[in-house]
Structure formats: C-alpha cells, structure tokens
Design a protein around this motif. Sequence first.
Motif, mmCIF file in Angstrom:
data_model
loop_
_atom_site.group_PDB
_atom_site.id
_atom_site.type_symbol
_atom_site.label_atom_id
_atom_site.label_comp_id
_atom_site.label_asym_id
_atom_site.label_seq_id
_atom_site.Cartn_x
_atom_site.Cartn_y
_atom_site.Cartn_z
ATOM 1 N N GLU A 134 0.839 -1.215 0.000
ATOM 2 C CA GLU A 134 0.000 0.000 0.000
ATOM 3 C C GLU A 134 0.871 1.261 0.000
ATOM 4 O OE1 GLU A 134 -1.667 -3.267 0.747
ATOM 5 O OE2 GLU A 134 -0.921 -2.596 2.658
ATOM 6 N N ASN A 192 -3.608 -4.077 -2.284
ATOM 7 C CA ASN A 192 -4.860 -3.881 -1.551
ATOM 8 C C ASN A 192 -5.161 -2.404 -1.364
ATOM 9 O OD1 ASN A 192 -5.719 -6.511 -0.942
ATOM 10 N ND2 ASN A 192 -4.179 -6.667 0.692
ATOM 11 N N ASP A 231 -7.438 -11.433 -3.536
ATOM 12 C CA ASP A 231 -7.663 -11.999 -2.196
ATOM 13 C C ASP A 231 -7.110 -13.407 -2.075
ATOM 14 O OD1 ASP A 231 -8.548 -12.385 0.359
ATOM 15 O OD2 ASP A 231 -10.684 -12.438 -0.118
ATOM 16 N N ARG A 232 -6.222 -13.576 -1.157
ATOM 17 C CA ARG A 232 -5.768 -14.884 -0.670
ATOM 18 C C ARG A 232 -4.862 -14.615 0.531
ATOM 19 N NH1 ARG A 232 -3.654 -20.099 -4.015
ATOM 20 N NH2 ARG A 232 -5.558 -21.039 -3.223
ATOM 21 N N ILE A 233 -5.216 -15.111 1.685
ATOM 22 C CA ILE A 233 -4.398 -14.858 2.882
ATOM 23 C C ILE A 233 -3.095 -15.644 2.761
ATOM 24 C CG2 ILE A 233 -4.262 -15.156 5.387
ATOM 25 C CD1 ILE A 233 -7.345 -14.651 5.447
ATOM 26 N N LYS A 296 -14.203 -6.159 -0.003
ATOM 27 C CA LYS A 296 -13.022 -6.870 0.507
ATOM 28 C C LYS A 296 -12.187 -5.982 1.432
ATOM 29 C CE LYS A 296 -8.788 -8.813 0.280
ATOM 30 N NZ LYS A 296 -7.420 -8.350 0.128
ATOM 31 N N LEU A 300 -12.740 -7.552 4.934
ATOM 32 C CA LEU A 300 -11.588 -8.406 5.255
ATOM 33 C C LEU A 300 -10.407 -7.596 5.801
ATOM 34 C CD1 LEU A 300 -10.128 -11.361 3.207
ATOM 35 C CD2 LEU A 300 -8.687 -9.789 4.452
ATOM 36 N N ASN A 301 -9.924 -6.622 5.017
ATOM 37 C CA ASN A 301 -8.691 -5.949 5.445
ATOM 38 C C ASN A 301 -8.916 -5.071 6.672
ATOM 39 O OD1 ASN A 301 -8.283 -6.108 2.107
ATOM 40 N ND2 ASN A 301 -6.569 -6.800 3.342
ATOM 41 N N HIS A 304 -9.299 -7.319 9.512
ATOM 42 C CA HIS A 304 -8.009 -7.746 10.053
ATOM 43 C C HIS A 304 -7.502 -6.736 11.086
ATOM 44 C CE1 HIS A 304 -6.143 -10.840 7.041
ATOM 45 N NE2 HIS A 304 -6.658 -11.422 8.092
ATOM 46 N N ARG A 374 2.015 -9.679 11.564
ATOM 47 C CA ARG A 374 1.966 -9.305 10.144
ATOM 48 C C ARG A 374 0.863 -8.271 9.905
ATOM 49 N NH1 ARG A 374 -0.408 -10.579 5.003
ATOM 50 N NH2 ARG A 374 -2.046 -11.862 5.897
ATOM 51 N N LEU A 375 -0.268 -8.466 10.584
ATOM 52 C CA LEU A 375 -1.394 -7.560 10.370
ATOM 53 C C LEU A 375 -1.184 -6.209 11.054
ATOM 54 C CD1 LEU A 375 -4.413 -10.011 10.765
ATOM 55 C CD2 LEU A 375 -2.960 -9.588 8.778
ATOM 56 N N ARG A 382 -2.321 1.270 6.311
ATOM 57 C CA ARG A 382 -3.532 0.446 6.201
ATOM 58 C C ARG A 382 -4.767 1.142 6.760
ATOM 59 N NH1 ARG A 382 -0.756 -5.268 8.067
ATOM 60 N NH2 ARG A 382 0.550 -5.530 6.220
ATOM 61 N N TRP A 386 -8.141 1.795 4.606
ATOM 62 C CA TRP A 386 -9.224 0.810 4.700
ATOM 63 C C TRP A 386 -10.299 1.187 5.705
ATOM 64 C CZ3 TRP A 386 -5.166 -3.599 5.657
ATOM 65 C CH2 TRP A 386 -4.442 -3.816 4.476
HETATM 66 O O1 44H Z 1 -0.822 -7.384 2.981
HETATM 67 P P1 44H Z 1 -1.419 -6.069 3.376
HETATM 68 O O2 44H Z 1 -0.463 -5.103 3.897
HETATM 69 O O3 44H Z 1 -2.206 -5.471 2.258
HETATM 70 O O4 44H Z 1 -2.510 -6.346 4.510
HETATM 71 C C1 44H Z 1 -2.504 -7.313 5.524
HETATM 72 C C2 44H Z 1 -3.640 -8.280 5.375
HETATM 73 O O5 44H Z 1 -4.874 -7.687 5.697
HETATM 74 C C3 44H Z 1 -3.704 -8.805 3.959
HETATM 75 O O6 44H Z 1 -2.465 -9.273 3.548
HETATM 76 C C4 44H Z 1 -4.732 -9.922 3.812
HETATM 77 O O7 44H Z 1 -4.225 -11.107 4.370
HETATM 78 C C5 44H Z 1 -5.050 -10.138 2.371
HETATM 79 O O8 44H Z 1 -5.472 -8.945 1.785
HETATM 80 C C6 44H Z 1 -6.033 -11.242 2.115
HETATM 81 O O9 44H Z 1 -6.325 -11.283 0.765
#
Ligand code: 44H
Length: 490
Positions: A134, A192, A231-233, A296, A300-301, A304, A374-375, A382, A386
């Motif tokens: 980002e 994202n 999208d995929r974690i 999404k 999702l984000n 998170h 990580r989050l 972020r 978001w």
């Molecule tokens: O990787 P970032 O910095 O965009 O954000 C952290 C997470 O929210 C993200 O990686 C999610 O796991 C992902 O967006 C899932 O598709």
Amino acid sequence: MTALTQETVAALPEAVAVPSYDRSRLTVGIVHIGVGGFHRAHQAMYLDRLMNEGKAHDWAICGVGVLPGDARMRDALIAQDGLYTLVLKHPDGTREARVIGSITDYLFAPDDPEAVIEKMADPTVRIVSLTVTEGGYNIHPVTGAFDAGSPAIRADLEPGAVPATVFGLVTEALRRRRARGLVPFTVMSCDNIQGNGEVARHSFTAFARLVDAGLADWIEAAVAFPNSMVDRITPVTTDEDREAVTELFGVLDAWPVTCEPFTQWVLEDDFSRGRPPFEEAGVQVVADVEPYELMKLRLLNAGHQALCYFGYLSGHRYVHEAATDPAIAKFLLDYMDLEATPTLRPVPGVDLDGYKRTLIERFSNAEVRDTLARLCAESSDRIPKWLLPVVREQLAGGGPVTRAAAVVASWARYAEGADESGEPIVVVDRLRERLMAAAKAQRQRPTAFIEDRELFGDLADDERFVEPYLRALESLHAKGARATVRWLAG
Ligand SMILES: O=P(O)(O)OC[C@@H](O)[C@@H](O)[C@H](O)[C@H](O)CO
Ligand SMILES: NC(=O)c1ccc[n+]([C@@H]2O[C@H](COP(=O)([O-])OP(=O)(O)OC[C@H]3O[C@@H](n4cnc5c(N)ncnc54)[C@H](O)[C@@H]3O)[C@@H](O)[C@H]2O)c1
C-alpha cells in the motif's frame, strides 16, 4: 539433499503436482515487480493453472526486485530456475502442494537497472504488474496527492539519474517504448488499495510529469491501468514451512509459499496490449470492480485491523486465536454488520452475510498460522486506506462509528510499544518514531495520536468520532484490552 530445480522437479513424489508444460518453450509476457509471498500464491498460480491447460505459454513472468531486501528472493528463485512450492493449508490439516512454473526469470534492479528497463521495453512484454504494498504508491493518506518528496524519488528525478525506484524504472521503460514507436504495456496493480488501478495511474503519471510533460500526457492517454480486487491470505513463510516441504518431498525449497485454500481475483477488463485468458483460470473479469473492492477492503482488510491490536494486546499471537476468541469475534462481526456494511454497494452475485461468515471461517483456520504481527505492521499505510473511509462515510450519513473508533484506539494503545505486562512490542511502521511519540504523549493528552492530520485529517475535530475513541482508549488504559473488547461486544 538436492535443491528444487528444473532438473529435480521431474523426480518429485506423486503427492506433489508439478508443471505439466514444457517450461523451456514459455516466453515472457509479464514483468512483475515485488515478487513476495502474495504474488507467488496468487497471480503466478493463476498463470501456472492456465499453462497446465496448454494456455498462456507466451505470458510467463519475469520477476523483478527493486528493494535491497529482494536480494534473498533473487538468490532463492535463480538457484531454483524460478520454481517454488505453493502449499495450501486446509482447516482439517490436509496440505495440497504444487510446484509453480510460471516465473521463468528474475531480475534484481539494484544489480542491473538497465536490464530491468530493457526487459520492460521489450515488445513481447505486454503487462507490468505490481505488488509493492500500500505504501509503494507514495500517495498522501488524506489528500491522495503523489508525494515526490522522499529521498528515493528525489534521487530518481535528478537529471541523468539511473532509475532505482519502481517509478523511475517503469517511466524510463515507457519513455523508451514511446520513442521506439511501441504500444505501451498495461500497468496492473495487485495491491490492496481501493481503486488500485486509478491510484497507480495517478502516481505514475504524476511522477512522469515531473520528468517530461509530453510523456505524462502519453501515459495518461495510452497506458491501461485496470482496477482489481485480489484476495488470498498469505502469511510470511517460516522455517517450519521450509522444513515441512523438505520432509514432504525430499528436496530443499529455499522459499516455498503457504496460504489458505481460498482465492479470489476480480479484474477490470482494461488492457493496452491484450491479456492472458484469466477467466479460464477462475478470475472474475468484470466491467466495474469497485463494489468487490469495497467489500473486501472494508470487511476483510479493515476486519483484520479490527482484530489484530485487540488480539495482540489480549495476549494472542496468531490470527486464528483472535478470531476464535468469542468477544473479539463478536466485536469483529458488529464492526462488519453495523459500520462497514452500510458503506458498501450491492455486490453482484454476492450474499454479504455469507461472505462475512466465510471471512470468520477463513480467519479461524488454525493451520494457516497467520500472525497478528503481520497484520499490525505498517498500520499507517492500512488504517487510513481501509478503515477511515468507513468512518468518514458513516459520519457523513449519521451512522455509528463506535467500533471503528475503538479500532483506532487499539492501534494507538499498541503503538505505545509495550503490552499490558510491560513486555516490549516491536512496532513495525515506516512512521514508527512519530507514531510511538504520539502514543506515549496520549497518557497526558489523550487525543495526541489522532491529532496527526497527515493520517487522520480533521477527525480529531469531530466529537462524534473523538468521544467513542476516547472512551475506548480510556478503557484500554484502565481495564485492558480483554475487558474493553468484552464491553464493546456488549
Ligand atoms: O498485505 P497487506 O499489507 O495489504 O494487509 C494485511 C492483510 O490484511 C492482507 O495481507 C490480507 O491477508 C489479504 O489482503 C487477504 O487477501
Ligand atoms: N499477503 C497477503 O495475504 C496479501 C493478500 C492480498 C494482497 N496482498 C498485497 O500484496 C502486497 C505484498 O504482500 P506480500 O505478502 O507479497 O508481501 P512480501 O513482503 O512478501 O512482498 C512484498 C514485496 O513488495 C516489495 N516492495 C515493498 N515496498 C516496495 C516499494 N516501495 N517499491 C518496490 N517494491 C516494494 C518488496 O521488496 C517485496 O518484494 C500487500 O501489501 C498487499 O497489497 C497481500
């Protein structure tokens, strides 16, 4: 023990799927900048899927690393002929492993920027795709303007400079294509960011305008920048992941990727010089990506972010631990239902309640072992992108912001840099010093954190946001994260 290479891949055990196509006959059609975990779990996987069906053999990927830290990826991928293992982790503990073959080349810009530029200027390259995070687009969080003030950008703008940033490299490649009478490549952002294509168009043309106005006009008119929802974690690869792959296959993979089974890519059909038949690999190619992106990014984000600081401060370290903590799960669902959902547009073919239930299930997958750390990293890139748009839209419509304000308060508490037992928290953020200084000051001046107008705009002036923010922060200080989230979850 032998390493995974083109030579050893043929002898892997049957449990591991391997490329069924002749990789020596692939030609590069895509240059991808920012080859991390996600690109290798997502776009490269979709191309590998097509290639296994005998399609897209002229769309192989040349990976590019721009930052010094990418030297590790260069070493891993070049030694393995671009091959790596993708391991899907199902919630029941089963694993699905596949060796991905769609990356055939890798260039490290600090070693040889000229090779990177010429590769992108090559007429056979028709797409330059990006996962540069980002923060990689140098966009001001509040005004949305391109920030040309960073030392790296300033250095790239010096007359006669050898390009080093993604902006310098891509702009120089486009300049050469224009000078050679070639059609430009498409720039496809897979980060994202809401309107990632539009944001990329804005950043690249703004940079080009500082180099050559005519070139900027040409880029604006001729280069396609499709929007996408990706999208995929994909957690960070650990040593245990490497060891597991070795045990499974009997070969060494220096950098496998692990991820959840779920994957989604919604892509706008806007390409300057064609594209692979992505829809035949399960990509949803649509005219308007925005409703999918909003869904999404805000569920999702931002979701998170809703669980990561409260989760960490409550003593959890993994996403599944936080997502299965009843109070945090209830808080997350309330944020999604009462604050995020009212800001979404109808999403064609998607039942939002089902989508939210699936999200909770995905977050609860204990096998994925995604970390809260990580989050929590790079939050300043972020939260403004978001979560704060949800706050602003809710305020404009007179809706509630209690939970979103509490998420910001939980970030502010986390940024103090010590948990509730006084153990240090490693705050990873490009604005670390500034954030930590503001967070420390909030014990005396409770609004100190949100007074940063570069991040929060004028939210500190809006009592409807400040009041729930201060209540949550006070509770975090007085009673701690567990009690606060229980109280918020009512
Ligand atoms: O990787 P970032 O910095 O965009 O954000 C952290 C997470 O929210 C993200 O990686 C999610 O796991 C992902 O967006 C899932 O598709
Ligand atoms: N990991 C996920 O679950 C996930 C899911 C969906 C989307 N994404 C998107 O992909 C991005 C990367 O995620 P990842 O998991 O691959 O991370 P990663 O850390 O594995 O890889 C990031 C890559 O981006 C490069 N990069 C970072 N800043 C850059 C800059 N300013 N200029 C050029 N290159 C830069 C790094 O050098 C590295 O190659 C995320 O920020 C997000 O936008 C990630």
